[in-house]
Design a protein around this motif. Structure first.
Motif, PDB file in Angstrom:
ATOM      1  N   MET A 165     -25.655   1.114   1.941  1.00 51.09           N
ATOM      2  CA  MET A 165     -24.549   0.114   2.445  1.00 51.09           C
ATOM      3  C   MET A 165     -24.160   0.927   3.684  1.00 51.09           C
ATOM      4  O   MET A 165     -24.053   2.164   3.816  1.00 51.09           O
ATOM      5  N   ASN A 166     -23.971   0.154   4.696  1.00 53.05           N
ATOM      6  CA  ASN A 166     -23.900   0.711   6.158  1.00 53.05           C
ATOM      7  C   ASN A 166     -22.431   1.067   5.982  1.00 53.05           C
ATOM      8  O   ASN A 166     -21.177   0.468   5.539  1.00 53.05           O
ATOM      9  N   ARG A 167     -21.843   1.891   7.255  1.00 54.20           N
ATOM     10  CA  ARG A 167     -20.615   2.455   7.352  1.00 54.20           C
ATOM     11  C   ARG A 167     -19.343   1.088   7.707  1.00 54.20           C
ATOM     12  O   ARG A 167     -18.643   1.163   7.022  1.00 54.20           O
ATOM     13  N   LEU A 168     -19.719  -0.043   8.403  1.00 58.05           N
ATOM     14  CA  LEU A 168     -18.988  -0.759   8.528  1.00 58.05           C
ATOM     15  C   LEU A 168     -18.797  -1.843   7.278  1.00 58.05           C
ATOM     16  O   LEU A 168     -17.363  -2.054   6.979  1.00 58.05           O
ATOM     17  N   LYS A 169     -19.568  -2.067   6.584  1.00 63.92           N
ATOM     18  CA  LYS A 169     -19.565  -2.804   5.230  1.00 63.92           C
ATOM     19  C   LYS A 169     -18.723  -1.670   4.335  1.00 63.92           C
ATOM     20  O   LYS A 169     -17.896  -2.497   3.730  1.00 63.92           O
ATOM     21  N   SER A 170     -18.816  -0.702   4.386  1.00 66.32           N
ATOM     22  CA  SER A 170     -17.942   0.349   3.590  1.00 66.32           C
ATOM     23  C   SER A 170     -16.512   0.231   3.814  1.00 66.32           C
ATOM     24  O   SER A 170     -15.753   0.306   3.185  1.00 66.32           O
ATOM     25  N   TYR A 171     -16.437   0.195   5.333  1.00 67.18           N
ATOM     26  CA  TYR A 171     -15.159   0.162   5.666  1.00 67.18           C
ATOM     27  C   TYR A 171     -14.223  -1.170   5.287  1.00 67.18           C
ATOM     28  O   TYR A 171     -13.115  -1.166   4.675  1.00 67.18           O
ATOM     29  N   VAL A 172     -15.142  -2.438   5.191  1.00 62.29           N
ATOM     30  CA  VAL A 172     -14.550  -3.694   4.782  1.00 62.29           C
ATOM     31  C   VAL A 172     -14.239  -3.678   3.373  1.00 62.29           C
ATOM     32  O   VAL A 172     -13.082  -3.895   3.053  1.00 62.29           O
ATOM     33  N   ARG A 173     -15.180  -3.188   2.559  1.00 59.92           N
ATOM     34  CA  ARG A 173     -15.027  -2.993   1.232  1.00 59.92           C
ATOM     35  C   ARG A 173     -13.787  -2.245   1.001  1.00 59.92           C
ATOM     36  O   ARG A 173     -12.931  -2.282   0.058  1.00 59.92           O
ATOM     37  N   ARG A 174     -13.776  -0.953   1.352  1.00 59.87           N
ATOM     38  CA  ARG A 174     -12.560  -0.191   1.029  1.00 59.87           C
ATOM     39  C   ARG A 174     -11.233  -0.595   1.359  1.00 59.87           C
ATOM     40  O   ARG A 174     -10.332  -0.621   0.714  1.00 59.87           O
ATOM     41  N   THR A 175     -11.153  -1.365   2.659  1.00 60.45           N
ATOM     42  CA  THR A 175     -10.022  -2.079   2.952  1.00 60.45           C
ATOM     43  C   THR A 175      -9.421  -2.974   2.239  1.00 60.45           C
ATOM     44  O   THR A 175      -8.495  -3.032   1.786  1.00 60.45           O
ATOM     45  N   MET A 176     -10.439  -3.874   1.653  1.00 61.57           N
ATOM     46  CA  MET A 176     -10.106  -4.847   0.741  1.00 61.57           C
ATOM     47  C   MET A 176      -9.939  -4.546  -0.610  1.00 61.57           C
ATOM     48  O   MET A 176      -8.796  -4.832  -1.272  1.00 61.57           O
ATOM     49  N   LEU A 177     -10.387  -3.345  -1.034  1.00 58.90           N
ATOM     50  CA  LEU A 177     -10.059  -2.876  -2.451  1.00 58.90           C
ATOM     51  C   LEU A 177      -8.858  -2.036  -2.489  1.00 58.90           C
ATOM     52  O   LEU A 177      -8.056  -2.210  -3.354  1.00 58.90           O
ATOM     53  N   GLN A 178      -8.523  -1.517  -1.358  1.00 56.40           N
ATOM     54  CA  GLN A 178      -6.964  -0.835  -1.296  1.00 56.40           C
ATOM     55  C   GLN A 178      -6.018  -1.723  -1.124  1.00 56.40           C
ATOM     56  O   GLN A 178      -5.020  -1.672  -1.596  1.00 56.40           O
ATOM     57  N   SER A 179      -6.338  -3.003  -0.445  1.00 57.14           N
ATOM     58  CA  SER A 179      -5.333  -4.044  -0.448  1.00 57.14           C
ATOM     59  C   SER A 179      -4.983  -4.662  -1.719  1.00 57.14           C
ATOM     60  O   SER A 179      -3.890  -5.034  -2.147  1.00 57.14           O
ATOM     61  N   ALA A 180      -6.174  -4.742  -2.379  1.00 54.55           N
ATOM     62  CA  ALA A 180      -5.885  -5.308  -4.013  1.00 54.55           C
ATOM     63  C   ALA A 180      -5.278  -4.578  -4.768  1.00 54.55           C
ATOM     64  O   ALA A 180      -4.219  -4.984  -5.384  1.00 54.55           O
ATOM     65  N   ARG A 181      -5.352  -3.163  -4.665  1.00 50.91           N
ATOM     66  CA  ARG A 181      -4.326  -2.051  -5.196  1.00 50.91           C
ATOM     67  C   ARG A 181      -2.975  -2.402  -4.704  1.00 50.91           C
ATOM     68  O   ARG A 181      -2.178  -2.367  -5.536  1.00 50.91           O
ATOM     69  N   ASP A 182      -2.840  -2.359  -3.534  1.00 54.19           N
ATOM     70  CA  ASP A 182      -1.417  -2.617  -2.802  1.00 54.19           C
ATOM     71  C   ASP A 182      -0.712  -4.049  -3.396  1.00 54.19           C
ATOM     72  O   ASP A 182       0.320  -3.676  -3.766  1.00 54.19           O
ATOM     73  N   TYR A 183      -1.625  -4.905  -3.412  1.00 58.13           N
ATOM     74  CA  TYR A 183      -1.034  -6.170  -3.867  1.00 58.13           C
ATOM     75  C   TYR A 183      -0.549  -5.934  -5.473  1.00 58.13           C
ATOM     76  O   TYR A 183       0.306  -6.829  -5.653  1.00 58.13           O
ATOM     77  N   ALA A 184      -1.378  -5.366  -6.066  1.00 61.19           N
ATOM     78  CA  ALA A 184      -0.832  -5.071  -7.569  1.00 61.19           C
ATOM     79  C   ALA A 184       0.307  -4.238  -7.719  1.00 61.19           C
ATOM     80  O   ALA A 184       1.003  -4.233  -8.794  1.00 61.19           O
ATOM     81  N   GLY A 185       0.806  -3.413  -6.627  1.00 60.50           N
ATOM     82  CA  GLY A 185       1.794  -2.614  -6.846  1.00 60.50           C
ATOM     83  C   GLY A 185       1.650  -1.391  -7.452  1.00 60.50           C
ATOM     84  O   GLY A 185       2.497  -0.678  -7.857  1.00 60.50           O
ATOM     85  N   GLY A 186       0.238  -0.834  -7.221  1.00 60.03           N
ATOM     86  CA  GLY A 186       0.145   0.424  -8.033  1.00 60.03           C
ATOM     87  C   GLY A 186      -1.259   0.924  -7.776  1.00 60.03           C
ATOM     88  O   GLY A 186      -1.915   0.494  -6.623  1.00 60.03           O
ATOM     89  N   LYS A 187      -1.785   1.591  -8.827  1.00 58.41           N
ATOM     90  CA  LYS A 187      -3.088   2.604  -8.409  1.00 58.41           C
ATOM     91  C   LYS A 187      -4.363   1.658  -9.065  1.00 58.41           C
ATOM     92  O   LYS A 187      -5.484   1.933  -8.470  1.00 58.41           O
ATOM     93  N   ARG A 188      -3.905   0.593  -9.557  1.00 53.23           N
ATOM     94  CA  ARG A 188      -5.153  -0.299 -10.180  1.00 53.23           C
ATOM     95  C   ARG A 188      -4.907  -1.548  -9.540  1.00 53.23           C
ATOM     96  O   ARG A 188      -3.888  -2.198  -9.513  1.00 53.23           O
ATOM     97  N   ARG A 189      -5.994  -2.242  -9.399  1.00 62.23           N
ATOM     98  CA  ARG A 189      -6.104  -3.686  -8.866  1.00 62.23           C
ATOM     99  C   ARG A 189      -6.207  -4.672 -10.154  1.00 62.23           C
ATOM    100  O   ARG A 189      -6.630  -4.283 -11.106  1.00 62.23           O
TER     101      ARG A 189
END
Length: 145
Positions: A1-25
């Motif tokens: 996986m390239n670095r930009l795709k990793s950045y996009v995935r990381r950002t989306m998964l972190q937001s999913a955890r943030d949306y859930a209000g905790g450490k788990r999405r």
């Protein structure tokens, strides 16, 4: 996986955890984050893609990954990407964007000056690639979208 795709995935998964209000999405938070991420890079959701100068740096740092996104798009759709500016009627195609990425890096002075078209083209490439990878990531982690 390239670095930009990793950045996009990381950002989306972190937001999913943030949306859930905790450490788990959750399934709902993941779906919501994916939908929001796919609304486009000019929506403000992508916090790193708000200010021009840092985006110019990002475009240069990820130039190979942006080129890969254009190749993947062409392979998947059979078409070459063209950005059409509805306000001016101008078109910028993938070749122009890729050529500008090779001529960079550009800074904010370039963007405001004589190299403005090339600098702007690199930003178009970055936005395209982030949106392309957001769509791929959404399909991977939330297939019901």
């Amino acid at each position: 996986m390239n670095r930009l795709k990793s950045y996009v995935r990381r950002t989306m998964l972190q937001s999913a955890r943030d949306y859930a209000g905790g450490k788990r999405r959750t399934a709902d938070s993941t779906r919501a984050a994916c939908i929001d991420a796919m609304r486009g890079t000019d929506s403000g959701w992508w916090a790193d893609l708000i200010y021009t100068a840092p985006m110019l740096d990002m475009a240069h740092n990820y130039r190979r990954d942006i080129a890969t996104a254009f190749a993947e798009y062409r392979d998947e759709t059979g078409d070459r990407y063209t950005f059409r500016d509805s306000s001016t009627g101008t078109e910028t195609d993938a070749d122009e964007i890729l050529s500008a990425l090779l001529r960079g890096p550009f800074d904010f002075e370039d963007y405001r000056g004589m190299n403005g078209d090339d600098a702007d083209a690199t930003l178009l490439g970055l936005r395209f690639a982030v949106e392309w990878y957001a769509g791929q990531t959404a399909r991977d982690i939330c297939p019901d979208i």
